[in-house]
Write a protein that holds these residues in place. Structure first.
Motif, PDB file in Angstrom:
ATOM      1  N   ASP A  50       2.634   1.679  -3.317  1.00  0.00           N
ATOM      2  CA  ASP A  50       1.644   2.000  -4.352  1.00  0.00           C
ATOM      3  C   ASP A  50       1.280   3.473  -4.320  1.00  0.00           C
ATOM      4  O   ASP A  50       1.107   4.108  -5.355  1.00  0.00           O
ATOM      5  CB  ASP A  50       0.385   1.153  -4.145  1.00  0.00           C
ATOM      6  N   GLU A  51       1.164   4.034  -3.129  1.00  0.00           N
ATOM      7  CA  GLU A  51       0.819   5.458  -3.053  1.00  0.00           C
ATOM      8  C   GLU A  51       1.927   6.296  -3.687  1.00  0.00           C
ATOM      9  O   GLU A  51       1.667   7.313  -4.321  1.00  0.00           O
ATOM     10  CB  GLU A  51       0.586   5.874  -1.600  1.00  0.00           C
ATOM     11  N   LEU A  72       0.841  -1.199   0.000  1.00  0.00           N
ATOM     12  CA  LEU A  72       0.000   0.000   0.000  1.00  0.00           C
ATOM     13  C   LEU A  72       0.879   1.253   0.000  1.00  0.00           C
ATOM     14  O   LEU A  72       0.656   2.180  -0.779  1.00  0.00           O
ATOM     15  CB  LEU A  72      -0.915  -0.026   1.235  1.00  0.00           C
ATOM     16  N   ALA A  93       1.822   5.754  -7.495  1.00  0.00           N
ATOM     17  CA  ALA A  93       0.667   6.484  -8.041  1.00  0.00           C
ATOM     18  C   ALA A  93       0.983   7.975  -8.131  1.00  0.00           C
ATOM     19  O   ALA A  93       0.627   8.641  -9.118  1.00  0.00           O
ATOM     20  CB  ALA A  93      -0.566   6.252  -7.173  1.00  0.00           C
TER      21      ALA A  93
END
Lengths: 288, 322
Positions: free
Chosen positions: B239-240, B236, B243
């Protein structure tokens, strides 16, 4: 219960003998309409055996965007009540019914159709008529038709009528279960409408790339109801801030409706907690 | 109070939020600063907390009404155990809990410094600096205790630079060394990150490969023997950051992974030529669907997040494997 996920009705193909269970008319109609439309589009002969009246079926097919009249006239679509289909024999005779299906496939091919597509509402078996206890035997025997012929079937079980214990047995007699088509599907996520309760089942992963599609699916389902909207996230393995933001923004457009999230796994639960959006007034996280 | 010119930014005067450093070189100095602070709070009906070592807790109990029965004591080893980001979130939650009851809270806190490497020490100094803008207007007073006998002088110096007010020997003074928090954090971020020594796994990604990047992160975290929830946290967090790179950095970036001592390191680099805000991801985000949450979340899930710029962004996430 089959442990596999339901197959989307729009993906069904010859060889399939699947069952679908439902507890709302909306869900039954959505699946049945798609099944019938695909059969008509695929130049298959479509036989719909109903436990209601043919007129009822033709009405909901029309409401679902099919114009059944011409198909019925040409003979591509045949809608029969149970008395003229499963219950032609009294008592109900599984072997005779299987033989009749074989003949229907023969006829369809002779008439120039690509095969036979059968949709059956199975609640006739609950009336307790003679032989209706042999429904399970029939479901097992009829697999041979779909294994060997260009034919497929969708057997419809109304959960409001069929007891859940018996349902598992019927489901096991089929090659699997079918369900509504996804509203949206890409390589990462499938978003499928649910009907009882109204909402979405979201399976796979949601990140910034497909969050806009989730937003559109939420908007689509929000206009269909004034009740709370349930999101089944039990198959959602990943959700990031972009996805949570989409959910939070969706709640802004709901009036008194709430977005109720169920089946949260570790990552969705974590990102909701850390983003602080689990504290919104109309975003509710159901505890496991 | 000193009458010399105040530093340009003096948050103590501007807002409800007070954040001062208690520099003590003896038990007496500690008590001279902490006891009146807590007594005033208790007398005013405010919530009072002390997050300090057992020896200091014993001292406090001896000088507070009801042997400190009205004060909430918490273990600093636990409170400061996680990342600076997670601790900031913990402080935010704590203050919000009292705000919802309509109560102001006073906290004596003693951050932990021993056993931390140089990057981590700078990260905790950055944590102190970021509390100033992060909690402006909040109904709370923080008094951060620094034991000048035990701590390296650079840590005490940093305390003077990250707290606008000091409490020394019972005297309250503004800190003439106080530095604007953004400037302080930018300074922390000026030193380049060390080049990895061992082998580095790397993949390029654009917006279509964020899922592949997650698989890359999962693979390396699992290979490093992390348990499943920690793996998920890291997926997570990374991924942030990926992104962000896709959103801000010309739509693409590179993701790297390597081992460094007892840490697993992931790094995301991109071409974004807009330098990061030195405070990015360190301030509690407001409760509205805005932007900038990604790094806030990453900072809570990884043990350390370091950001450098020039050219492009370089974001490194460290996770202890011990």
């Amino acid at each position: 219960m089959s442990s596999a996920a339901p197959e989307a009705v729009g993906a069904m193909a010859p060889g399939d003998h699947l069952c679908v269970s439902f507890d709302s008319d909306a869900e039954q109609h959505a699946v049945a309409v798609r099944f019938v439309r695909d059969g008509l589009d695929n130049r298959e002969k479509v036989a719909y055996f109903t436990d209601t009246e043919p007129a009822t079926v033709l009405d909901f097919l029309a409401a679902g965007g099919i114009t059944p009249g011409p198909n019925v006239e040409q003979g591509q679509l045949v809608v029969l009540p149970a008395e003229d289909s499963y219950l032609v024999d009294s008592p109900f005779d599984p072997d005779a019914t299987v033989a009749r299906l074989h003949r229907m496939v023969d006829e369809a091919l002779t008439e120039g159709y690509a095969g036979l597509r059968v949709a059956g509402e199975m609640s006739w078996a609950l009336r307790g008529g003679p032989g209706s206890g042999r429904l399970l035997e029939y479901e097992r025997k009829v697999n041979e038709v779909f294994d060997t012929r260009p034919a497929l079937a969708l057997c419809q079980y109304d959960r409001r009528c069929f007891p859940s214990e018996g349902l598992a047995e019927f489901q096991a007699a089929h090659g699997g279960t079918a369900g509504p088509d996804p509203l949206y599907q890409d390589g990462m996520v499938a978003i499928t409408p649910t009907y009882a309760p109204v909402g979405l089942m979201i399976s796979g992963e949601v990140d910034m790339t497909n969050a806009p599609s989730l937003a559109r699916a939420l908007a689509a389902v929000a206009v269909t109801t004034e009740q709370d909207i349930y999101l089944d996230l039990s198959g959602l393995g990943f959700l990031d801030v972009a996805g949570v933001r989409t959910l939070a923004q969706a709640t802004e457009t709901l009036g008194d409706q709430r977005l109720v999230l169920g089946g949260l796994g570790y990552v969705p639960r974590t990102v909701l907690r850390l983003s602080g959006w689990d504290q919104l007034a109309n975003l509710v996280v159901e505890d496991a | 109070m000193s009458t010399t010119a105040q530093p340009a930014t003096h948050p103590e005067q501007a807002a409800n939020f007070s954040h001062r450093a208690l520099l003590y070189g003896s038990d007496e100095d500690f008590l001279a600063g902490a006891v009146p602070f807590l007594r005033e709070g208790l007398a005013a009906g405010q919530a009072c907390m002390a997050i300090t070592a057992p020896a200091n807790v014993a001292l406090l109990r001896g000088h507070l009404p009801d042997r400190g029965g009205q004060v909430v004591f918490a273990d600093p080893a636990a409170f400061y155990a996680s990342s600076p980001g997670a601790t900031t979130a913990g402080v935010d939650d704590c203050i919000r809990g009292y705000e919802q009851q309509g109560r102001r809270v006073r906290i004596v806190g003693e951050p932990r410094w021993s056993g931390r490497g140089s990057l981590a020490r700078r990260a905790w100094q950055r944590y102190e600096a970021a509390l100033n803008p992060g909690f402006v207007g909040r109904d709370a007073a923080l008094l951060c205790a620094y034991d000048t006998r035990a701590l390296d002088s650079d840590i005490v110096t940093a305390a003077r630079r990250t707290h606008a007010g000091l409490s020394i020997g019972g005297q309250e003074t503004p800190s003439s060394d106080y530095v604007d928090p953004a400037a302080f954090c930018a300074e922390c971020d000026a030193e380049p990150l060390p080049t990895p020594l061992g082998s580095v796994a790397e993949m390029g990604f654009d917006w279509e490969q964020l899922g592949l990047a997650r698989e890359f992160t999962t693979m390396h975290a699992e290979r490093a023997g992390m348990r499943s929830t920690r793996v998920a946290d890291l997926v997570l967090a990374v991924d942030e950051v990926t992104a962000n790179a896709v959103r801000h950095g010309a739509g693409q970036g590179r993701l790297r992974a390597w081992r460094e001592g007892h840490s697993l390191v992931f790094e995301v680099v991109d071409d974004c030529d807009v330098p990061p805000d030195p405070l990015v991801g360190q301030l509690p985000p407001r409760q509205e669907p805005g932007h900038g949450y990604g790094l806030w979340i990453a900072r809570q899930l990884a043990d350390l997040v370091e950001i450098r710029h020039g050219p492009g962004w370089q974001v490194r996430l460290y996770t202890d494997l011990a």
